[in-house]
Enzyme design. Structure first.
Site, mmCIF file in Angstrom:
data_model
loop_
_atom_site.group_PDB
_atom_site.id
_atom_site.type_symbol
_atom_site.label_atom_id
_atom_site.label_comp_id
_atom_site.label_asym_id
_atom_site.label_seq_id
_atom_site.Cartn_x
_atom_site.Cartn_y
_atom_site.Cartn_z
ATOM 1 N N GLU A 22 -62.621 57.253 -25.530
ATOM 2 C CA GLU A 22 -61.505 58.178 -25.325
ATOM 3 C C GLU A 22 -60.191 57.416 -25.380
ATOM 4 O O GLU A 22 -60.131 56.260 -24.962
ATOM 5 C CB GLU A 22 -61.633 58.841 -23.940
ATOM 6 N N ASP A 23 -59.154 58.066 -25.861
ATOM 7 C CA ASP A 23 -57.820 57.460 -25.810
ATOM 8 C C ASP A 23 -57.292 57.479 -24.380
ATOM 9 O O ASP A 23 -56.739 56.511 -23.886
ATOM 10 C CB ASP A 23 -56.843 58.185 -26.753
ATOM 11 N N ASP A 57 -57.372 62.245 -18.448
ATOM 12 C CA ASP A 57 -56.282 62.889 -17.712
ATOM 13 C C ASP A 57 -56.923 63.755 -16.616
ATOM 14 O O ASP A 57 -57.251 63.254 -15.547
ATOM 15 C CB ASP A 57 -55.493 63.691 -18.766
ATOM 16 N N GLY A 78 -59.934 64.922 -16.850
ATOM 17 C CA GLY A 78 -61.355 64.566 -16.875
ATOM 18 C C GLY A 78 -62.235 65.663 -17.481
ATOM 19 O O GLY A 78 -63.419 65.443 -17.702
ATOM 20 N N THR A 97 -62.357 66.912 -20.498
ATOM 21 C CA THR A 97 -62.888 66.603 -21.833
ATOM 22 C C THR A 97 -64.137 65.733 -21.733
ATOM 23 O O THR A 97 -65.179 66.063 -22.305
ATOM 24 C CB THR A 97 -61.813 65.886 -22.694
ATOM 25 N N ASP A 126 -50.629 61.945 -29.703
ATOM 26 C CA ASP A 126 -49.602 62.752 -30.368
ATOM 27 C C ASP A 126 -48.823 63.641 -29.416
ATOM 28 O O ASP A 126 -49.254 63.921 -28.297
ATOM 29 C CB ASP A 126 -50.260 63.674 -31.393
HETATM 30 P P1 5GP Z 1 -58.402 65.672 -20.114
HETATM 31 O O1 5GP Z 1 -59.468 66.599 -20.635
HETATM 32 O O2 5GP Z 1 -58.945 64.456 -19.397
HETATM 33 O O3 5GP Z 1 -57.373 66.401 -19.318
HETATM 34 O O4 5GP Z 1 -57.564 65.185 -21.330
HETATM 35 C C1 5GP Z 1 -58.071 64.412 -22.295
HETATM 36 C C2 5GP Z 1 -57.351 64.649 -23.601
HETATM 37 O O5 5GP Z 1 -56.062 65.238 -23.425
HETATM 38 C C3 5GP Z 1 -57.137 63.337 -24.267
HETATM 39 O O6 5GP Z 1 -58.191 63.038 -25.129
HETATM 40 C C4 5GP Z 1 -55.844 63.564 -25.015
HETATM 41 O O7 5GP Z 1 -56.134 64.121 -26.270
HETATM 42 C C5 5GP Z 1 -55.098 64.595 -24.214
HETATM 43 N N1 5GP Z 1 -54.098 63.961 -23.327
HETATM 44 C C6 5GP Z 1 -54.164 63.769 -22.006
HETATM 45 N N2 5GP Z 1 -53.064 63.152 -21.535
HETATM 46 C C7 5GP Z 1 -52.262 62.962 -22.604
HETATM 47 C C8 5GP Z 1 -50.973 62.351 -22.785
HETATM 48 O O8 5GP Z 1 -50.312 61.867 -21.855
HETATM 49 N N3 5GP Z 1 -50.506 62.327 -24.059
HETATM 50 C C9 5GP Z 1 -51.180 62.838 -25.115
HETATM 51 N N4 5GP Z 1 -50.607 62.736 -26.306
HETATM 52 N N5 5GP Z 1 -52.388 63.415 -24.991
HETATM 53 C C10 5GP Z 1 -52.933 63.461 -23.752
#
Ligand code: 5GP
Length: 175
Positions: free
Chosen positions: A99-100, A103, A105, A107, A159
């Protein structure tokens, strides 16, 4: 730096990113010596991380891709849509989910469920960036690059509305 309507300021330099990538690669080289893991890379954001990481691995390794989307603009939508992916058979294999950024969690939680159905021998998560304050569900990150506060970032694959992925450094939203 401006992307569409928003301004971004320099945040994490290329050197620090590359050091974090190398540290993760070194740990994977040690932990998976004699094994042949599959790097399941989450598109679009993790493509640069996966590419740089793979170049630092000296073990035998496969790569596969899955595409999901949960962000709309600078906010997590909370819903994860699986768009395409996972044509590689994973039964009995050691999976490392790349994962990049983690955030909320949601995903990785969603992806772990999908991956478990494919009966791999093991699943570990490697994330370049981690926002501990944003986490909504328990996620166990085996390989963690850089912890950041709950700020929106772009660059190095990440992005804002499709733009800003090409930068070698990471920028954060200007307040
Ligand atoms: P989660 O499901 O953990 O909230 O988010 C994961 C996905 O949200 C990451 O794979 C990414 O694509 C996107 N994401 C979360 N935080 C950021 C951020 O600060 N910047 C960007 N560009 N994408 C984010």
């Amino acid at each position: 730096m401006k992307i569409n309507d928003k301004s971004f300021v320099p945040y994490i330099e290329e050197k620090a990113i590359q050091e974090a990538v190398q540290d993760i690669a070194q740990a994977i080289n040690q932990d998976f010596a004699e094994r042949k893991p599959v790097l399941v890379t989450v598109l679009n954001g993790a493509f640069m991380f996966a590419s740089d990481l793979m170049k630092c691995l000296d073990i035998e390794v496969e790569i596969s891709f899955v595409k999901v989307k949960s962000y709309e603009g600078t906010q997590s939508s909370g819903k994860v849509k699986q768009l395409f992916g996972l044509d590689t058979p994973l039964e009995g294999k050691d999976v490392i989910l790349l994962e990049d950024i983690v955030d909320t969690g949601y995903t990785v939680q969603h992806l772990i469920k999908i991956l478990e159905e494919k009966k791999p021998a093991s699943i570990n998560i490697a994330s370049l960036l981690f926002k501990p304050d944003a986490l909504q569900v328990p996620v166990s990150l085996k390989y963690k690059g850089i912890e950041i506060p709950n700020k929106f970032v772009v660059g190095y694959g990440l992005d804002y509305d499709g733009y800003g992925r090409q930068y070698k450094d990471i920028y954060r939203l200007k307040e």
